[in-house]
Enzyme design. Structure first.
Site, PDB file in Angstrom:
ATOM      1  N   GLY A 164      21.746  37.946  32.573  1.00 57.10           N
ATOM      2  CA  GLY A 164      20.644  39.292  32.073  1.00 57.10           C
ATOM      3  C   GLY A 164      21.336  40.153  32.294  1.00 57.10           C
ATOM      4  O   GLY A 164      22.346  40.243  31.384  1.00 57.10           O
ATOM      5  N   SER A 185      22.175  29.514  34.024  1.00 62.39           N
ATOM      6  CA  SER A 185      20.512  29.624  35.047  1.00 62.39           C
ATOM      7  C   SER A 185      19.864  28.331  34.391  1.00 62.39           C
ATOM      8  O   SER A 185      19.838  27.417  33.994  1.00 62.39           O
ATOM      9  CB  SER A 185      20.363  30.847  34.302  1.00 62.39           C
ATOM     10  OG  SER A 185      19.947  31.298  33.679  1.00 62.39           O
ATOM     11  N   THR A 244      27.681  40.932  43.589  1.00 64.74           N
ATOM     12  CA  THR A 244      26.734  42.442  43.815  1.00 64.74           C
ATOM     13  C   THR A 244      25.953  42.339  43.609  1.00 64.74           C
ATOM     14  O   THR A 244      24.599  43.244  43.004  1.00 64.74           O
ATOM     15  CB  THR A 244      27.656  42.809  42.305  1.00 64.74           C
ATOM     16  OG1 THR A 244      27.856  42.647  41.309  1.00 64.74           O
ATOM     17  CG2 THR A 244      29.290  43.444  42.835  1.00 64.74           C
ATOM     18  N   ARG A 246      22.213  39.432  45.447  1.00 67.20           N
ATOM     19  CA  ARG A 246      21.645  40.305  46.487  1.00 67.20           C
ATOM     20  C   ARG A 246      22.241  39.222  47.712  1.00 67.20           C
ATOM     21  O   ARG A 246      22.885  37.991  46.665  1.00 67.20           O
ATOM     22  CB  ARG A 246      20.442  39.988  45.935  1.00 67.20           C
ATOM     23  CG  ARG A 246      19.611  40.434  45.553  1.00 67.20           C
ATOM     24  CD  ARG A 246      19.128  42.158  46.761  1.00 67.20           C
ATOM     25  NE  ARG A 246      18.531  42.423  45.348  1.00 67.20           N
ATOM     26  CZ  ARG A 246      18.586  44.162  44.961  1.00 67.20           C
ATOM     27  NH1 ARG A 246      20.072  43.897  44.794  1.00 67.20           N
ATOM     28  NH2 ARG A 246      17.988  44.413  44.114  1.00 67.20           N
ATOM     29  N   GLU A 275      21.662  43.985  55.912  1.00 66.20           N
ATOM     30  CA  GLU A 275      22.395  45.217  55.684  1.00 66.20           C
ATOM     31  C   GLU A 275      21.804  46.292  56.565  1.00 66.20           C
ATOM     32  O   GLU A 275      20.319  46.414  56.267  1.00 66.20           O
ATOM     33  CB  GLU A 275      22.067  45.691  53.984  1.00 66.20           C
ATOM     34  CG  GLU A 275      23.269  44.945  52.676  1.00 66.20           C
ATOM     35  CD  GLU A 275      23.038  45.175  51.852  1.00 66.20           C
ATOM     36  OE1 GLU A 275      22.112  46.018  51.266  1.00 66.20           O
ATOM     37  OE2 GLU A 275      23.361  44.239  50.881  1.00 66.20           O
ATOM     38  N   HIS A 294      27.583  47.612  49.420  1.00 63.55           N
ATOM     39  CA  HIS A 294      26.548  48.121  48.390  1.00 63.55           C
ATOM     40  C   HIS A 294      26.668  49.150  47.870  1.00 63.55           C
ATOM     41  O   HIS A 294      25.520  49.680  47.793  1.00 63.55           O
ATOM     42  CB  HIS A 294      24.767  47.764  49.448  1.00 63.55           C
ATOM     43  CG  HIS A 294      24.314  47.405  47.762  1.00 63.55           C
ATOM     44  ND1 HIS A 294      22.880  46.569  48.733  1.00 63.55           N
ATOM     45  CD2 HIS A 294      24.273  47.445  47.180  1.00 63.55           C
ATOM     46  CE1 HIS A 294      22.188  46.166  47.601  1.00 63.55           C
ATOM     47  NE2 HIS A 294      22.998  46.782  46.799  1.00 63.55           N
TER      48      HIS A 294
END
Length: 329
Positions: A164, A185, A244, A246, A275, A294
């Protein structure tokens, strides 16, 4: 009007935008500490008409929304937030608005993590500083100087889980480093891959052939643990994993096991299942891992857009003409 800004860990929200138009409407309170428990969150937010949420740090499900009868506007940074039940919000008359963002920030951090991991930058930085604080005490052969041997990128194979917006940005930088780039994907557009000079491959081929696997995938019930024990077992012992996107996209227990057993050479993570990352998390102590809290979107430029748009959302809502409204699914 009372406005609450949540999860401003660095306490920069008020300095990142012009809030004077909002102050003319009422008061603004900033919550720097995360409020995890539902009872505490509801108690803290009960007096507020407007809440500004930072990304997906705080959940707003039907139960929580139902306990906030005064809430009329919920602003999320970014134009999507899986932690907000949009249908429940609509049913309770709560308008949910989003903000713009900076698309390059996460891709930039991805490469920072890749370089840190493959060139052992955090370890070497820490070793030099420890030696300095020790007053030059002997630390073995070479002292604190050149203890690791890094891995170069040119000629290596970069495998992208997802192609994406972020995946394409990471692919372009990978090509600039002279890497071969492949992607997989579940619904990969072969035309997009060809346009980006990326080889479209099967999932098995991507994990078994890549030297660096970087995850850039949207989290959903279908994609949770899309990188699990089976995928990690396919990777070369010399390969690295970077996430990086989820946390739940990667099976953390399987990753910890792979790192401890040497199934893969290392991992770099910016996102986690929970988190802030609990102090008891085994990820804090496994070998060959680089961790960041994050930081993907955390730049001055991003915060100016996030909080500037949030202020605009509040003013527009007060005038009866809300902007950047997120529709109920």
């Amino acid at each position: 009007m009372r406005v609450a800004i949540l999860d401003d860990y660095q306490q920069v929200s008020l300095a990142s935008a012009d809030w004077s138009p909002v102050r003319s409407l009422g008061t603004i309170d900033v919550f720097a500490q995360h409020i995890a428990r539902t009872e505490a969150l509801v108690s803290a937010l009960e007096p507020y008409d407007v809440v500004v949420a930072m990304r997906e740090r705080t959940y707003f499900d039907a139960d929580r929304l139902g306990q906030l009868p005064r809430l009329r506007l919920l602003v999320t940074t970014g134009m999507g937030n899986a932690s907000i039940d949009l249908s429940a919000a609509a049913a309770r008359g709560v308008t949910v608005c989003g903000t713009g963002g900076i698309g390059s920030a996460t891709a930039e951090l991805t490469w920072g993590l890749i370089l840190a991991l493959l060139r052992h930058i955090p370890d070497e930085d820490r070793r030099l500083k420890v030696a300095g604080r020790a007053g030059g005490a002997a630390l073995g052969v070479g002292g604190s100087w050149q203890q690791t041997v890094g891995v170069g990128l040119e000629g290596k194979r970069l495998g992208l889980v997802g192609l994406g917006n972020q995946g394409r940005r990471v692919a372009r930088i990978g090509r600039a480093f002279g890497m071969q780039v492949a992607a997989w994907s579940q619904n990969l557009d072969a035309a997009v891959a060809a346009e980006e000079q990326v080889e479209a491959v099967s999932k098995e081929a991507l994990f078994s052939s890549s030297d660096v696997v970087s995850v850039h995938y949207k989290l959903s019930s279908r994609s949770e643990s899309i990188v699990g024990a089976a995928e990690l077992a396919l990777m070369k012992p010399s390969a690295y994993l970077v996430n990086t996107s989820r946390g739940p996209l990667v099976d953390s227990a399987a990753l910890v096991a792979a790192l401890r057993s040497g199934t893969i050479a290392g991992a770099a993570l910016d996102v986690y299942d929970v988190e802030p990352l609990p102090l008891s998390s085994p990820l804090r102590s496994v070998p060959n891992v680089v961790l960041t809290p994050h930081l993907g979107y955390v730049t001055e430029e991003t915060y100016r857009v996030f909080y500037g748009d949030a202020a605009e959302d509040i003013v527009a809502f007060s005038k009866g003409a809300p902007v950047r409204v997120l529709p109920a699914s």
